[in-house]
Scaffold this motif. Sequence first.
Motif, short mmCIF file in Angstrom:
data_model
loop_
_atom_site.label_atom_id
_atom_site.label_comp_id
_atom_site.label_asym_id
_atom_site.label_seq_id
_atom_site.Cartn_x
_atom_site.Cartn_y
_atom_site.Cartn_z
N GLY A 1 0.81 -1.22 0.00
CA GLY A 1 0.00 0.00 0.00
C GLY A 1 0.85 1.26 0.00
O GLY A 1 2.07 1.23 0.07
N THR A 2 0.12 2.39 -0.09
CA THR A 2 0.81 3.69 -0.13
C THR A 2 1.19 4.10 1.29
O THR A 2 0.38 4.05 2.20
CB THR A 2 -0.15 4.76 -0.70
OG1 THR A 2 -0.59 4.33 -1.98
CG2 THR A 2 0.55 6.11 -0.80
N GLN A 3 2.44 4.53 1.43
CA GLN A 3 2.88 5.03 2.74
C GLN A 3 3.11 6.53 2.65
O GLN A 3 3.49 7.06 1.62
CB GLN A 3 4.16 4.33 3.15
CG GLN A 3 3.99 2.83 3.26
CD GLN A 3 5.16 2.23 3.98
OE1 GLN A 3 5.31 2.36 5.18
NE2 GLN A 3 6.03 1.60 3.21
N VAL A 4 2.88 7.18 3.79
CA VAL A 4 2.95 8.64 3.82
C VAL A 4 4.12 9.11 4.68
O VAL A 4 4.29 8.63 5.81
CB VAL A 4 1.65 9.24 4.40
CG1 VAL A 4 1.69 10.76 4.37
CG2 VAL A 4 0.43 8.71 3.66
N THR A 5 4.90 10.02 4.13
CA THR A 5 5.97 10.67 4.90
C THR A 5 5.63 12.15 5.03
O THR A 5 5.50 12.85 4.02
CB THR A 5 7.33 10.53 4.19
OG1 THR A 5 7.62 9.16 4.01
CG2 THR A 5 8.45 11.17 5.01
N LEU A 6 5.47 12.58 6.26
CA LEU A 6 5.16 13.98 6.53
C LEU A 6 6.47 14.69 6.89
O LEU A 6 7.21 14.22 7.75
CB LEU A 6 4.19 14.03 7.72
CG LEU A 6 3.33 15.24 7.93
CD1 LEU A 6 2.42 15.48 6.73
CD2 LEU A 6 2.50 15.05 9.21
N VAL A 7 6.72 15.80 6.20
CA VAL A 7 7.97 16.53 6.42
C VAL A 7 7.64 17.81 7.19
O VAL A 7 6.86 18.63 6.73
CB VAL A 7 8.61 16.87 5.06
CG1 VAL A 7 9.87 17.67 5.24
CG2 VAL A 7 8.92 15.58 4.29
N VAL A 8 8.22 17.93 8.39
CA VAL A 8 7.88 19.07 9.26
C VAL A 8 9.14 19.82 9.68
O VAL A 8 10.25 19.29 9.59
CB VAL A 8 7.10 18.60 10.52
CG1 VAL A 8 5.84 17.84 10.12
CG2 VAL A 8 7.96 17.73 11.43
N GLY A 9 8.95 21.04 10.16
CA GLY A 9 10.10 21.80 10.65
C GLY A 9 9.82 23.29 10.70
O GLY A 9 8.78 23.75 10.23
#
Length: 317
Positions: free
Chosen positions: A113-121
């Motif tokens: 399945g699709t995996q999500v990477t959230l980029v924060v900062g």
Amino acid sequence: MFNFLGKSTKATRSLALDKGLLKTKARFSHRLWNLISQKNFIDEEVQHEIQAILLSSDVGLETSQIILQKMMDVIQVDAKQSRSDLKAAMVSVLVDLVTDWSAPSTPFPRADGTQVTLVVGVNGAGKTTTMAKLAHLLKSTGQSVMMAAGDTFREAAIEQLKVWSDRIGVPLVSQSQGSDSAAVIYDAYQSAVSKQCDWLLADTAGRLHNKKQLMGELAKVKRVVSKINPNAPQQVWLVLDANVGQAGLEQVRSFHEAVGLNGLILTKLDGTARGGIVFSILHQFGLPIHYIGLGESIEDYRPFDPKSFVEALFSDC
Ligand SMILES: Nc1nc2c(ncn2[C@@H]2O[C@H](COP(=O)(O)OP(=O)(O)OP(=O)(O)O)[C@@H](O)[C@H]2O)c(=O)[nH]1
Ligand SMILES: [Mg+2]
């Protein structure tokens, strides 16, 4: 940096790391080496000098005390010892500590399945650029990837990502500036799932880590995304500008409390002498540093590896 097939070789990779760490080497490892390699024993005065070098390189008080103690336990400084043995001992002390402190880095594990990477900062840390670098990396390793323009706040943020999207040939889901970031990322996730993408990389607006309301918005993004899959986002990575030095620890703490980080990316190591921050971040949080940023262009980053990092610091001692 790359050979004619566009593949970086081991030698060019370590050259780039060597070059990217020049400023940190000058302030940290070269001074440490010059000090220790000229002494016949580590007395109290030398200990103070070591501590001063560590502190001035942003290693931090607590972490520098541990490094100093370990050096004194392990390194035998005497006139009979060869310089290469001495250097090997120093490198090995630091590699062991960094390896102990960092959780193993397994960025982008394969899964169904699709995996999500959230980029924060915080603002300007390098989130968008880093995300484009990583999208390019995923694409070049044969994975399908989509990006979400989750920074709906900053002027021209969406256009910036569009430029990257065109340049690297990775599709982008965006809405107009001012729309709800969580909704943009939610829609992008649905689209990525329907297209059976392996990864969705989601950009977010820069925010001050001490502003409760802004951090709350990030928690909302997480909640909304988890409605599609309770395990999403599978990765929440903090992008941290190495130039901030010890102040970065507070950023890691706040973002970790607000959204639960499972990795870090340390950017702009090429422009700073404050690379000693790597030691205290790993020591204080036990979070993996997945990648380090070494410049502005698409290939200017490296996976973080404790051994290569420490060896690069001492490579020309
Ligand atoms: N030297 C250097 N510059 C970098 C690196 N990573 C990013 N930059 C530069 O830092 C600046 C800010 O990068 P962005 O990717 O826009 O940062 P951001 O965190 O998305 O910024 P906001 O969206 O405004 O919060 C740009 O000029 C990038 O080219 C790096 O590893 N080294
Ligand atoms: Mg950005």
